[in-house]
Design a protein around this motif. Structure first.
Motif, PDB file in Angstrom:
ATOM      1  N   GLU A   1      78.578  17.632  55.547  1.00  0.00           N
ATOM      2  CA  GLU A   1      77.498  17.714  56.530  1.00  0.00           C
ATOM      3  C   GLU A   1      77.758  16.772  57.705  1.00  0.00           C
ATOM      4  O   GLU A   1      77.471  17.108  58.850  1.00  0.00           O
TER       5      GLU A   1
ATOM      6  N   TYR B   1      73.358  18.364  40.836  1.00  0.00           N
ATOM      7  CA  TYR B   1      74.229  17.895  41.913  1.00  0.00           C
ATOM      8  C   TYR B   1      74.595  16.431  41.737  1.00  0.00           C
ATOM      9  O   TYR B   1      75.666  16.000  42.139  1.00  0.00           O
TER      10      TYR B   1
ATOM     11  N   LEU C   1      73.099  27.827  55.599  1.00  0.00           N
ATOM     12  CA  LEU C   1      72.787  29.066  54.895  1.00  0.00           C
ATOM     13  C   LEU C   1      72.755  28.829  53.381  1.00  0.00           C
ATOM     14  O   LEU C   1      71.857  29.308  52.682  1.00  0.00           O
ATOM     15  N   ASN C   2      73.709  28.055  52.886  1.00  0.00           N
ATOM     16  CA  ASN C   2      73.741  27.721  51.463  1.00  0.00           C
ATOM     17  C   ASN C   2      72.508  26.899  51.073  1.00  0.00           C
ATOM     18  O   ASN C   2      71.877  27.164  50.043  1.00  0.00           O
ATOM     19  N   ILE C   3      72.169  25.911  51.877  1.00  0.00           N
ATOM     20  CA  ILE C   3      71.000  25.077  51.596  1.00  0.00           C
ATOM     21  C   ILE C   3      69.726  25.911  51.631  1.00  0.00           C
ATOM     22  O   ILE C   3      68.854  25.779  50.758  1.00  0.00           O
ATOM     23  N   THR C   4      69.610  26.779  52.615  1.00  0.00           N
ATOM     24  CA  THR C   4      68.428  27.639  52.729  1.00  0.00           C
ATOM     25  C   THR C   4      68.309  28.551  51.519  1.00  0.00           C
ATOM     26  O   THR C   4      67.221  28.691  50.944  1.00  0.00           O
ATOM     27  N   LEU C   5      69.402  29.166  51.123  1.00  0.00           N
ATOM     28  CA  LEU C   5      69.402  30.036  49.947  1.00  0.00           C
ATOM     29  C   LEU C   5      68.975  29.259  48.711  1.00  0.00           C
ATOM     30  O   LEU C   5      68.119  29.715  47.939  1.00  0.00           O
ATOM     31  N   MET C   6      69.532  28.066  48.539  1.00  0.00           N
ATOM     32  CA  MET C   6      69.182  27.231  47.387  1.00  0.00           C
ATOM     33  C   MET C   6      67.700  26.844  47.434  1.00  0.00           C
ATOM     34  O   MET C   6      66.997  26.925  46.424  1.00  0.00           O
TER      35      MET C   6
ATOM     36  N   THR D   1      79.653  16.515  49.485  1.00  0.00           N
ATOM     37  CA  THR D   1      78.724  17.386  50.221  1.00  0.00           C
ATOM     38  C   THR D   1      78.159  16.653  51.431  1.00  0.00           C
ATOM     39  O   THR D   1      77.922  17.268  52.473  1.00  0.00           O
TER      40      THR D   1
ATOM     41  N   VAL E   1      77.108  27.785  57.987  1.00  0.00           N
ATOM     42  CA  VAL E   1      77.438  28.171  56.607  1.00  0.00           C
ATOM     43  C   VAL E   1      76.790  27.212  55.614  1.00  0.00           C
ATOM     44  O   VAL E   1      76.205  27.630  54.613  1.00  0.00           O
ATOM     45  N   ILE E   2      76.890  25.920  55.896  1.00  0.00           N
ATOM     46  CA  ILE E   2      76.276  24.913  55.027  1.00  0.00           C
ATOM     47  C   ILE E   2      74.761  25.105  54.999  1.00  0.00           C
ATOM     48  O   ILE E   2      74.138  25.084  53.934  1.00  0.00           O
TER      49      ILE E   2
ATOM     50  N   THR F   1      69.221  26.360  60.010  1.00  0.00           N
ATOM     51  CA  THR F   1      70.258  27.395  59.923  1.00  0.00           C
ATOM     52  C   THR F   1      70.199  28.302  61.145  1.00  0.00           C
ATOM     53  O   THR F   1      71.235  28.632  61.741  1.00  0.00           O
TER      54      THR F   1
END
Length: 143
Positions: free
Chosen positions: A73, A59, A98-103, A69, A95-96, A120
């Motif tokens: 936020e 990143y 969710l992406n952070i949690t997934l990562m 990014t 949505v943001i 999230t």
């Protein structure tokens, strides 16, 4: 009727302010060049750097991306401070988040992944609380 509809307005206000503060902090850290690694890439590879550091390196490869990014936020976090824009801000942060949690779970970040999941869920709570606005957007006006 779901519990979210009956949630006291003070509870929703506390959640809004908490999420606004947290995402403002994270957004500003990114905007001012923190969190990601923008340094020297010499002698760094998958074999010499652990997975979580490799993500920060990736990143940080583009300072522009890292700062954008942060902006993504910060802007929705500020939107949470105003009642008229809460729904849009909460939806964007959901949505943001969710992406952070997934990562965080995919790269097995330490306990931070559970905080990301909580943030999230709290943003999701704000979206569900204001779901009537979403219904209004997609309502068939001919009926």
């Amino acid at each position: 009727m779901m519990i979210w509809n009956n949630a006291p307005s003070k509870t929703i206000l506390v959640v809004r302010l908490l999420m606004a503060a947290i995402f403002t902090l994270y957004g500003c850290v990114k905007l001012f060049g923190g969190q990601f690694y923008y340094g020297d890439w010499e002698n760094m590879s998958k074999s010499t750097v652990d997975g979580t550091s490799l993500v920060w390196l990736f990143y940080g490869y583009s300072p522009f991306y890292g700062r954008v990014t942060g902006l993504f936020e910060l802007v929705p976090a500020v939107m949470l401070l105003f009642r008229r824009t809460t729904f849009v801000g909460a939806a964007a942060l959901f949505v943001i988040g969710l992406n952070i949690t997934l990562m965080d779970f995919a790269f097995d970040y330490p306990s931070v992944k559970y905080l990301a999941a909580l943030y999230t869920i709290l943003c999701g709570l704000l979206v569900v609380h204001d779901r009537g606005k979403l219904r209004d957007i997609f309502a068939d006006r001919r009926e």
